[in-house]
Design a protein around this motif. Sequence first.
Motif, short mmCIF file in Angstrom:
data_model
loop_
_atom_site.label_atom_id
_atom_site.label_comp_id
_atom_site.label_asym_id
_atom_site.label_seq_id
_atom_site.Cartn_x
_atom_site.Cartn_y
_atom_site.Cartn_z
N MET A 1 81.90 26.68 58.04
CA MET A 1 81.97 27.32 56.72
C MET A 1 80.86 26.82 55.80
N ALA A 2 80.50 25.54 55.95
CA ALA A 2 79.48 24.96 55.08
C ALA A 2 78.07 25.33 55.50
N THR A 3 77.85 25.46 56.82
CA THR A 3 76.48 25.63 57.31
C THR A 3 76.22 26.96 57.99
N GLY A 4 77.27 27.76 58.23
CA GLY A 4 77.07 29.11 58.76
C GLY A 4 77.02 29.22 60.27
N SER A 5 77.15 28.10 60.98
CA SER A 5 77.16 28.16 62.45
C SER A 5 77.54 26.77 62.97
N ILE A 6 77.66 26.67 64.29
CA ILE A 6 77.78 25.35 64.92
C ILE A 6 76.64 25.24 65.93
N PRO A 7 75.51 24.72 65.49
CA PRO A 7 74.37 24.54 66.40
C PRO A 7 74.60 23.32 67.27
N MET A 8 74.20 23.40 68.55
CA MET A 8 74.51 22.33 69.50
C MET A 8 73.30 21.92 70.33
N VAL A 9 73.35 20.69 70.80
CA VAL A 9 72.34 20.20 71.74
C VAL A 9 73.01 19.15 72.63
N HIS A 10 72.59 19.10 73.89
CA HIS A 10 73.10 18.07 74.81
C HIS A 10 72.37 16.77 74.53
N VAL A 11 73.09 15.66 74.61
CA VAL A 11 72.50 14.36 74.29
C VAL A 11 71.31 14.03 75.20
N ASP A 12 71.32 14.50 76.45
CA ASP A 12 70.17 14.25 77.32
C ASP A 12 68.92 14.96 76.81
N ASP A 13 69.09 16.20 76.35
CA ASP A 13 67.95 16.92 75.78
C ASP A 13 67.45 16.24 74.51
N LEU A 14 68.38 15.74 73.70
CA LEU A 14 67.97 15.04 72.47
C LEU A 14 67.17 13.79 72.82
N CYS A 15 67.62 13.02 73.78
CA CYS A 15 66.89 11.80 74.16
C CYS A 15 65.52 12.12 74.75
N ARG A 16 65.46 13.19 75.54
CA ARG A 16 64.16 13.62 76.07
C ARG A 16 63.23 14.03 74.93
N ALA A 17 63.80 14.67 73.90
CA ALA A 17 62.99 15.09 72.74
C ALA A 17 62.51 13.86 71.96
N GLU A 18 63.36 12.85 71.83
CA GLU A 18 62.96 11.61 71.14
C GLU A 18 61.73 10.99 71.82
N ILE A 19 61.79 10.92 73.15
CA ILE A 19 60.69 10.30 73.90
C ILE A 19 59.46 11.21 73.87
N PHE A 20 59.69 12.52 73.90
CA PHE A 20 58.59 13.49 73.85
C PHE A 20 57.77 13.34 72.57
N VAL A 21 58.45 13.28 71.42
CA VAL A 21 57.70 13.18 70.15
C VAL A 21 57.11 11.79 69.95
N ALA A 22 57.66 10.80 70.66
CA ALA A 22 57.07 9.46 70.60
C ALA A 22 55.74 9.44 71.35
N GLU A 23 55.75 10.01 72.54
CA GLU A 23 54.58 9.91 73.41
C GLU A 23 53.51 10.96 73.13
N GLU A 24 53.90 12.08 72.53
CA GLU A 24 52.95 13.17 72.26
C GLU A 24 52.12 12.81 71.04
N GLU A 25 50.86 12.48 71.25
CA GLU A 25 50.03 11.98 70.14
C GLU A 25 49.90 12.97 69.00
N SER A 26 49.93 14.27 69.32
CA SER A 26 49.74 15.29 68.28
C SER A 26 51.01 15.57 67.47
N ALA A 27 52.14 14.97 67.84
CA ALA A 27 53.39 15.23 67.12
C ALA A 27 53.26 14.77 65.67
N ARG A 28 53.75 15.61 64.75
CA ARG A 28 53.67 15.33 63.32
C ARG A 28 54.91 15.85 62.60
N GLY A 29 55.36 15.10 61.62
CA GLY A 29 56.38 15.62 60.70
C GLY A 29 57.78 15.67 61.30
N ARG A 30 58.53 16.70 60.86
CA ARG A 30 59.93 16.87 61.27
C ARG A 30 60.03 17.80 62.48
#
Length: 338
Positions: free
Chosen positions: A231-260
């Motif tokens: 009701m507050a946000t208009g949906s229930i967006p989801m992600v699997h914790v494995d994908d989130l951890c892979r994304a954490e490491i991806f943005v750490a190692e990807e030199e061109s990563a910037r911002g949010r």
Amino acid sequence: MSAGGRKTACVTGGNGYIASALIKMLLQKGYSVKTTVRDPDDMEKNSHLIDLQSLGPLEIFRAELDIDGSFDEAVAGCDYAFLVAAPMNLNPENPEKDVVEPAVRGTLNVMKSCVRAGSVKRVILTSSIAAVSSRPLQGDGHVLDEESWSDVEFLRAFVKSGAWAYPVSKVLLEKEACRFALENGISLVTLCPVVTVGAAPTPKVQTSIPIILSLLSGDETMIETMKQIEMATGSIPMVHVDDLCRAEIFVAEEESARGRYICCSLNTTAKEIARFLAVTYPQYNVNIDRVADLGDRPRICVSSAKLIGEGFEYRYKTLEQIYDDVVDYAKATGILPA
């Protein structure tokens, strides 16, 4: 880089849900890992970290977000610092003093340790979709991306319970972290994960898992919380914790990563989840009527296009894939009966 050519990463808040999964993945990828907890001697909270030491070099340090300099030892010599620890209090007596101020102060405390360390190539801050989607929106069809921010003044003015403090804290700590990074020449990347599910090493779960399994457990408080999220946000967006951890490491190692970066693989609703669970887990007698008053389709889409556009690929994209291991995990952690 540590002896033997391993990269070294610090992960704050090692007994947390996301942090424990991230530590495990980093070790599996050959990193040396240093993590922080408030009390290393508390085996009820930290036994999983001892178990993870069998995967690779993992050191456990005592540190607290509100104690200046307490992260110095853990961050020293690290290539990357993953800031995952954060105050979690959804019903605070004093929202500003109990949640908002400690979150901002704690984030800056760790970042100051990173400056003193001199070795940290990048800081990866784990924020939340709560910093993106808590804002007044009329009608349907909205797409929220990294340019979207939760409305702090709206939250402070109109949300009567202390729950407003969590999204406000995430907005303010992100902005303060950005300011500090600019002033001190730190490479900072921020991830805003959505509702995160899936199995993790930690044996205690106080985050989104009880909410997302509430229709199976029958926990009325958690069902109500799930409805309030939609009701507050208009949906229930989801992600699997494995994908989130892979994304954490991806943005750490990807030199061109910037911002949010928003981390979301699926935009869904409580009603869609209820129907899926009723069919997939008939033994739990899911009461679909509990969410009958909500809409059929997401009013808001949370976009992860930036992350995907830079080369990241999600592995868990459907409710079937996302929920695959979470029921067994919930039984192991006591959320559902074994």
